[in-house]
Design an enzyme around this catalytic site. Structure first.
Site, PDB file in Angstrom:
ATOM      1  N   GLY A  10       0.587  -1.094  -0.027  1.00 29.94           N
ATOM      2  CA  GLY A  10      -0.211  -0.099   0.005  1.00 29.94           C
ATOM      3  C   GLY A  10       0.859   1.179   0.150  1.00 29.94           C
ATOM      4  O   GLY A  10       1.961   1.285  -0.469  1.00 29.94           O
ATOM      5  N   PHE A  11      -0.066   2.306   0.359  1.00 30.11           N
ATOM      6  CA  PHE A  11       0.931   3.524   0.246  1.00 30.11           C
ATOM      7  C   PHE A  11       1.616   3.707   1.322  1.00 30.11           C
ATOM      8  O   PHE A  11       2.910   3.453   1.598  1.00 30.11           O
ATOM      9  CB  PHE A  11      -0.110   4.408   0.425  1.00 30.11           C
ATOM     10  CG  PHE A  11       0.553   5.865   0.309  1.00 30.11           C
ATOM     11  CD1 PHE A  11       1.204   7.004   0.111  1.00 30.11           C
ATOM     12  CD2 PHE A  11      -0.239   6.785   2.243  1.00 30.11           C
ATOM     13  CE1 PHE A  11       1.975   7.820   0.603  1.00 30.11           C
ATOM     14  CE2 PHE A  11      -0.411   8.131   2.167  1.00 30.11           C
ATOM     15  CZ  PHE A  11       1.006   8.445   1.680  1.00 30.11           C
ATOM     16  N   GLY A  36      -4.059  -1.807  -2.597  1.00 26.46           N
ATOM     17  CA  GLY A  36      -3.255  -1.521  -2.796  1.00 26.46           C
ATOM     18  C   GLY A  36      -2.255  -1.898  -4.123  1.00 26.46           C
ATOM     19  O   GLY A  36      -3.277  -2.026  -4.789  1.00 26.46           O
ATOM     20  N   SER A  75      -5.028  -2.531   5.883  1.00 23.81           N
ATOM     21  CA  SER A  75      -6.628  -2.374   6.300  1.00 23.81           C
ATOM     22  C   SER A  75      -7.152  -1.137   5.162  1.00 23.81           C
ATOM     23  O   SER A  75      -5.999  -0.849   4.873  1.00 23.81           O
ATOM     24  CB  SER A  75      -6.584  -1.183   7.874  1.00 23.81           C
ATOM     25  OG  SER A  75      -7.910  -1.153   7.815  1.00 23.81           O
ATOM     26  N   LYS A  91     -12.658  -6.953   9.423  1.00 22.19           N
ATOM     27  CA  LYS A  91     -11.684  -8.076   9.200  1.00 22.19           C
ATOM     28  C   LYS A  91     -10.589  -8.303   9.811  1.00 22.19           C
ATOM     29  O   LYS A  91     -10.036  -8.444  10.713  1.00 22.19           O
ATOM     30  CB  LYS A  91     -12.618  -9.377   8.191  1.00 22.19           C
ATOM     31  CG  LYS A  91     -13.735  -9.746   8.706  1.00 22.19           C
ATOM     32  CD  LYS A  91     -14.063 -11.249   7.510  1.00 22.19           C
ATOM     33  CE  LYS A  91     -13.180 -12.479   7.499  1.00 22.19           C
ATOM     34  NZ  LYS A  91     -13.880 -12.651   6.230  1.00 22.19           N
ATOM     35  N   TYR A 145     -14.776   1.612  10.202  1.00 22.04           N
ATOM     36  CA  TYR A 145     -13.471   1.255  10.206  1.00 22.04           C
ATOM     37  C   TYR A 145     -12.740   1.757  11.671  1.00 22.04           C
ATOM     38  O   TYR A 145     -11.642   1.836  12.255  1.00 22.04           O
ATOM     39  CB  TYR A 145     -12.275   2.521   8.966  1.00 22.04           C
ATOM     40  CG  TYR A 145     -11.454   3.141   8.709  1.00 22.04           C
ATOM     41  CD1 TYR A 145     -10.580   2.252   8.474  1.00 22.04           C
ATOM     42  CD2 TYR A 145     -10.884   4.126   9.511  1.00 22.04           C
ATOM     43  CE1 TYR A 145      -8.904   2.879   8.511  1.00 22.04           C
ATOM     44  CE2 TYR A 145      -9.743   4.809   9.958  1.00 22.04           C
ATOM     45  CZ  TYR A 145      -8.480   3.906   9.114  1.00 22.04           C
ATOM     46  OH  TYR A 145      -7.568   3.902   8.907  1.00 22.04           O
TER      47      TYR A 145
END
Ligand code: NAD
Ligand code: UDP
Length: 320
Positions: A10-11, A36, A75, A91, A145
């Site tokens: 990811g970032f 991602g 996430s 999850k 979230y």
């Protein structure tokens, strides 16, 4: 040292992989690319100290050999992404955190979990200090979230207290930089993409809500220091320079030099009205503070997004 980074594709995760490799670590990145991209880490594949495992960390995770550090960054992170994947978000913040804690315990590794300023919800205390417990709507659209991250913090502290695991929690405030997805729906990719394409900038509400934007290299430095600190309670990392979203839109318009306009859209449910980190704890414990001001960070990020737009053409921004 051997360091495992979930969400490594990811970032933020990809910048962490680079940093730990630069520090001489072996790095194992784990990702299922739900939000991602393989291209974020493609340049690392030639490095013999880098290994990638394609895996959903909400399922149990088995890794051969020693592991000294586990950083759990997997996430969905943008509101558009976690609204598209609410169950996967819950999850990975619950089962994924449990699985990665189990791995750290089995390997006797240090553990660091990526939490968020969203644990403060729509805050009644400003700026936000770590002692504040937050104002979160568990059943609102952001609840998947926010509550997943709050559960993560709770289980990390339980592993620390019950099993004596060497754990760390970083509460990350809005971070930006190269390798964000143009279509992740967050405010900066949206505004930059729109400004570069000559489209109106989509301001939600009247734009009076505030955020505080931190450049990714500053965040990575703070995370690196926190992992090795003898401190186990949450630490805010972010840039305290606060700005309204309307002013932010105008800054980006000025930066791109484009003659673009603003279009106002509805403010999404539970959108926090203010957000600014109190970083006294990070200053005191880590000797950390951000070094890259918004002007410099935005300049660097704009060059990246100009290239992204020229590669991806006229694909529209994603709005809530
Ligand atoms: P991102 O979407 O670019 O990165 C998240 C990565 O996790 C992606 O590569 C995704 O594919 C991967 N992932 C998600 N679920 C997974 C699963 N079940 N198994 C394996 N991989 C999975 O987002 P980001 O901005 O880099 O955020 C990284 C972390 O930092 C997240 O935990 C996020 O909550 C946290 N964070 C980010 C910010 C920010 O401003 N960028 C702010 C607060 C917290
Ligand atoms: N926002 C906006 N226009 C957009 C995207 C976001 O005005 O195209 C606003 C959003 O309502 C919020 C702020 O910008 O107030 C930051 O949104 P983002 O999605 O980046 O993340 P958040 O900080 O809300 O998690």
């Amino acid at each position: 040292m051997r360091t495992l980074i979930t969400g490594g594709g990811g970032f933020i995760g990809s910048h962490l992989c680079e940093r730990f490799l630069a520090e001489g670590h072996e790095v194992v990145a784990v990702d299922n690319f739900i939000t991602g991209r393989p291209e974020n880490i493609a340049h690392l594949n030639a490095n013999s100290r880098f290994k990638f495992i394609h895996h959903d960390v909400s399922c149990p995770l088995d890794v051969d050999g020693p592991v000294d550090n586990v950083l759990h960054f997997a996430s969905p992170a943008s509101p558009v992404d976690y609204l598209n994947y609410p169950i996967q978000t819950l999850k990975v913040g619950s089962l994924g955190t449990h699985n990665t804690l189990g791995l750290a315990k089995a390997k006797n590794a240090r553990y660091l979990m990526a939490s968020t300023s969203e644990v403060y919800g729509d805050p009644e205390i400003h700026p936000q200090r770590e002692e504040y417990w937050g104002n979160v709507n568990p059943i609102g659209i952001r609840g998947c979230y926010d509550e997943a991250k709050r559960f993560s913090e709770a289980i990390v502290m339980a592993y620390h207290r019950y099993h004596g695991l060497n754990t760390h929690i970083v509460r990350i405030f809005n971070t930006y930089g190269e390798r964000m997805r143009l279509d992740d729906g967050r405010v900066l990719p949206n505004f930059m993409g729109q400004a570069i394409r000559g489209e109106p900038l989509t301001v939600y509400g009247d734009g009076s809500q505030t955020r505080s934007f931190c450049y990714v290299s500053d965040l990575v430095e703070g995370i690196y220091r926190l992992l090795f600190a003898d401190f186990h309670e949450p630490v805010n990392l972010g840039n305290p320079s606060e700005i309204t979203i309307l002013e932010f839109a105008k800054e980006i318009m000025a930066l791109t030099g484009g003659q673009v306009s603003i279009v106002y859209k509805d403010l999404p449910q539970d959108d926090p009205k203010v957000r600014q980190p109190d970083i006294s704890r990070a200053r005191q414990i880590l000797g950390w503070e951000p070094k890259v001001d918004r002007r410099e960070g935005l300049d660097r990020t704009l060059r990246y997004f100009q290239e992204q737009v020229s590669r991806q053409g006229k694909s529209p921004s994603v709005c809530l």
